[in-house]
Design a protein around this motif. Sequence first.
Motif, PDB file in Angstrom:
ATOM      1  N   SER A  80      31.889 -15.037 -22.717  1.00  0.00           N
ATOM      2  CA  SER A  80      33.003 -15.840 -22.195  1.00  0.00           C
ATOM      3  C   SER A  80      34.269 -15.616 -23.014  1.00  0.00           C
ATOM      4  N   LEU A  81      34.136 -15.420 -24.329  1.00  0.00           N
ATOM      5  CA  LEU A  81      35.320 -15.132 -25.147  1.00  0.00           C
ATOM      6  C   LEU A  81      35.932 -13.793 -24.745  1.00  0.00           C
ATOM      7  N   ALA A  82      35.090 -12.782 -24.554  1.00  0.00           N
ATOM      8  CA  ALA A  82      35.598 -11.466 -24.154  1.00  0.00           C
ATOM      9  C   ALA A  82      36.302 -11.542 -22.808  1.00  0.00           C
ATOM     10  N   GLU A  83      35.750 -12.309 -21.889  1.00  0.00           N
ATOM     11  CA  GLU A  83      36.390 -12.480 -20.582  1.00  0.00           C
ATOM     12  C   GLU A  83      37.721 -13.204 -20.716  1.00  0.00           C
TER      13      GLU A  83
ATOM     14  N   VAL B 161      39.755 -13.402 -23.407  1.00  0.00           N
ATOM     15  CA  VAL B 161      40.774 -12.617 -24.115  1.00  0.00           C
ATOM     16  C   VAL B 161      41.243 -11.446 -23.264  1.00  0.00           C
ATOM     17  N   GLY B 162      40.325 -10.737 -22.613  1.00  0.00           N
ATOM     18  CA  GLY B 162      40.694  -9.562 -21.825  1.00  0.00           C
ATOM     19  C   GLY B 162      41.156  -8.416 -22.706  1.00  0.00           C
ATOM     20  N   TYR B 163      40.248  -7.888 -23.514  1.00  0.00           N
ATOM     21  CA  TYR B 163      40.601  -6.836 -24.466  1.00  0.00           C
ATOM     22  C   TYR B 163      40.986  -5.536 -23.770  1.00  0.00           C
ATOM     23  N   ALA B 164      41.976  -4.851 -24.358  1.00  0.00           N
ATOM     24  CA  ALA B 164      42.334  -3.522 -23.869  1.00  0.00           C
ATOM     25  C   ALA B 164      41.296  -2.492 -24.305  1.00  0.00           C
ATOM     26  N   HIS B 165      40.603  -2.786 -25.388  1.00  0.00           N
ATOM     27  CA  HIS B 165      39.562  -1.885 -25.893  1.00  0.00           C
ATOM     28  C   HIS B 165      38.675  -2.678 -26.832  1.00  0.00           C
ATOM     29  N   ALA B 166      37.417  -2.265 -26.943  1.00  0.00           N
ATOM     30  CA  ALA B 166      36.516  -2.922 -27.893  1.00  0.00           C
ATOM     31  C   ALA B 166      35.457  -1.938 -28.352  1.00  0.00           C
ATOM     32  N   PHE B 167      35.105  -2.054 -29.618  1.00  0.00           N
ATOM     33  CA  PHE B 167      33.984  -1.317 -30.179  1.00  0.00           C
ATOM     34  C   PHE B 167      32.793  -2.264 -30.197  1.00  0.00           C
ATOM     35  N   THR B 168      31.774  -1.948 -29.427  1.00  0.00           N
ATOM     36  CA  THR B 168      30.609  -2.811 -29.307  1.00  0.00           C
ATOM     37  C   THR B 168      29.422  -2.150 -29.998  1.00  0.00           C
ATOM     38  N   PHE B 169      28.675  -2.928 -30.776  1.00  0.00           N
ATOM     39  CA  PHE B 169      27.580  -2.395 -31.566  1.00  0.00           C
ATOM     40  C   PHE B 169      26.357  -3.288 -31.445  1.00  0.00           C
ATOM     41  N   ILE B 170      25.195  -2.677 -31.486  1.00  0.00           N
ATOM     42  CA  ILE B 170      23.964  -3.430 -31.686  1.00  0.00           C
ATOM     43  C   ILE B 170      23.764  -3.579 -33.193  1.00  0.00           C
TER      44      ILE B 170
ATOM     45  N   VAL C  77      31.584  -6.356 -19.188  1.00  0.00           N
ATOM     46  CA  VAL C  77      32.708  -7.295 -19.314  1.00  0.00           C
ATOM     47  C   VAL C  77      33.890  -6.622 -19.999  1.00  0.00           C
ATOM     48  N   ILE C  78      33.632  -5.866 -21.067  1.00  0.00           N
ATOM     49  CA  ILE C  78      34.702  -5.167 -21.786  1.00  0.00           C
ATOM     50  C   ILE C  78      35.375  -4.152 -20.867  1.00  0.00           C
ATOM     51  N   GLU C  79      34.586  -3.395 -20.121  1.00  0.00           N
ATOM     52  CA  GLU C  79      35.155  -2.393 -19.213  1.00  0.00           C
ATOM     53  C   GLU C  79      36.016  -3.054 -18.141  1.00  0.00           C
ATOM     54  N   ASP C  80      35.554  -4.165 -17.589  1.00  0.00           N
ATOM     55  CA  ASP C  80      36.339  -4.866 -16.567  1.00  0.00           C
ATOM     56  C   ASP C  80      37.664  -5.358 -17.149  1.00  0.00           C
ATOM     57  N   GLY C  81      37.619  -5.880 -18.387  1.00  0.00           N
ATOM     58  CA  GLY C  81      38.844  -6.366 -19.028  1.00  0.00           C
ATOM     59  C   GLY C  81      39.813  -5.240 -19.329  1.00  0.00           C
ATOM     60  N   ALA C  82      39.298  -4.094 -19.788  1.00  0.00           N
ATOM     61  CA  ALA C  82      40.160  -2.953 -20.105  1.00  0.00           C
ATOM     62  C   ALA C  82      40.812  -2.402 -18.842  1.00  0.00           C
TER      63      ALA C  82
ATOM     64  N   TRP D 278      39.885   3.537 -19.263  1.00  0.00           N
ATOM     65  CA  TRP D 278      40.158   4.007 -20.616  1.00  0.00           C
ATOM     66  C   TRP D 278      41.367   4.926 -20.711  1.00  0.00           C
ATOM     67  N   TYR D 279      42.136   5.081 -19.633  1.00  0.00           N
ATOM     68  CA  TYR D 279      43.313   5.945 -19.743  1.00  0.00           C
ATOM     69  C   TYR D 279      44.320   5.632 -18.642  1.00  0.00           C
TER      70      TYR D 279
END
Length: 452
Positions: A326-329, A331-340, A371-376, A441-442
């Motif tokens: 919900s936070l990612a949605e 904020v609506g990040y332009a980019h994010a590095f996601t890690f396990i 979610v990150i891809e949709d926001g970007a 992404w571009y």
Amino acid sequence: MQSSVLSGKTYFIRTFGCQMNMHDSERVSGLLDSCGCLEVAEPAEADIVIFMTCCVREAADTRLYGQCSSCKSLPAPPGGKRVIAVGGCIAQRDGAGLLTNLDNVDVIFGTASIAHVAELLEQAFVEGGHHIRCEEKDSGAATDMPWHRAENYRAWVPIMTGCNNFCSYCIVPYVRGREKSRSFEKIVDEVTGLVRIGVREITLLGQNVNSYGRDLFGTPRFAELLRAVGDTGIERIFFTSSHPKDLLPETIDAMAEVPAVMPQLHLAVQSGSSRILKLMNRRYTREQYLALIDQVRERIPDIALSTDIIVGFPGETEEDFEQTLSLAEQVGYAHAFTFIYSKRAGTPAATIEDPTPRDVILERFNRLVKVIEDGAYAYNQHDLHTVVPMLVEGTSKKDATRLLGKSPKNQTVHAPIPEGYTVDELIGKIVDVDVDRARTWYLSGTVVGSPR
């Protein structure tokens, strides 16, 4: 500084990890150049092979072991002897312990010892055997070393080393040491010199740039530094990394008021759950982070925000994860590095037991990526049918007829090479691109007007 032992020898450097590691590699390369060495494109061509390492995630160890071991099968260089060196964070963490798994390594140097690389290599060539230097304290000598930059229009400028935050999952304070700020004057002088030789874009580097100067002056002076660097005439300023707990209102004001500071901010959140953030020792809550985002957007409405997010921190529940989604949605990040989450021995989090099945963590990770891809994608639509200034870096790997570069918001931009120009003429120039396509992404479009 010519070295009779190293002069004429060839070297190859492979770098893993963050921008600080990449800048360390530039310094090592510059030092070897000054010793009369010559950089080559492949390990097989090199008398000296150096691996600059990162130990933030377990995969980095695996890559190092594989690539070091592969050097055993390389043909001997013309001189008959090849020296293998490992530097950076894994070297600092493991020291001589690396030799247990990597018996073909000759030189090991830590993050605080890169100024001594040349003498260690000389000893390895002359004496043979293993040569190790992993000092605990950074003297700062590395920042005064020469550098070898791949690009003449862009540079990294370290403003501090080390970290005092001790996030419970992070190994960095243990391998980079405590925060140590460079002098205000040295940084400004370095940027002034870079402007003089034609550099147009810099990235100010630190594990936590927002706390710059606390060790020197008692309070952070990053906002003041941004203003001073902006006065040097540099055209584009980026910086990384920023810790939310230290992002002060005066820094946000400087970002908004200094024209050279680009409208982009990397502000690592790591989790959207206040409970998990407390376990991570991040020292802010979900609500405080979102309030910061509001403050930044109030001053810089169209800013491009990026972040780091960890999925699967020990004890993370579905409810905790939903808070991150919900936070990612929101904020609506332009980019994010996601890690396990990757367990790092020696960190407090490594002792926390976690019964969460791996397939559950992977499923959550995939949901977050969506979610990150949709926001970007949504963020990039703001620039559709606008003209975006692109700093040209070269051409696309997939299509050599298309320019590739970065916008002021650090977006990747593509455009056909304009008629009458070659790629070499345009690298390092700024061109205006009329954007007719905005993807996740571009951005893509057509060059309008003349390069500058």
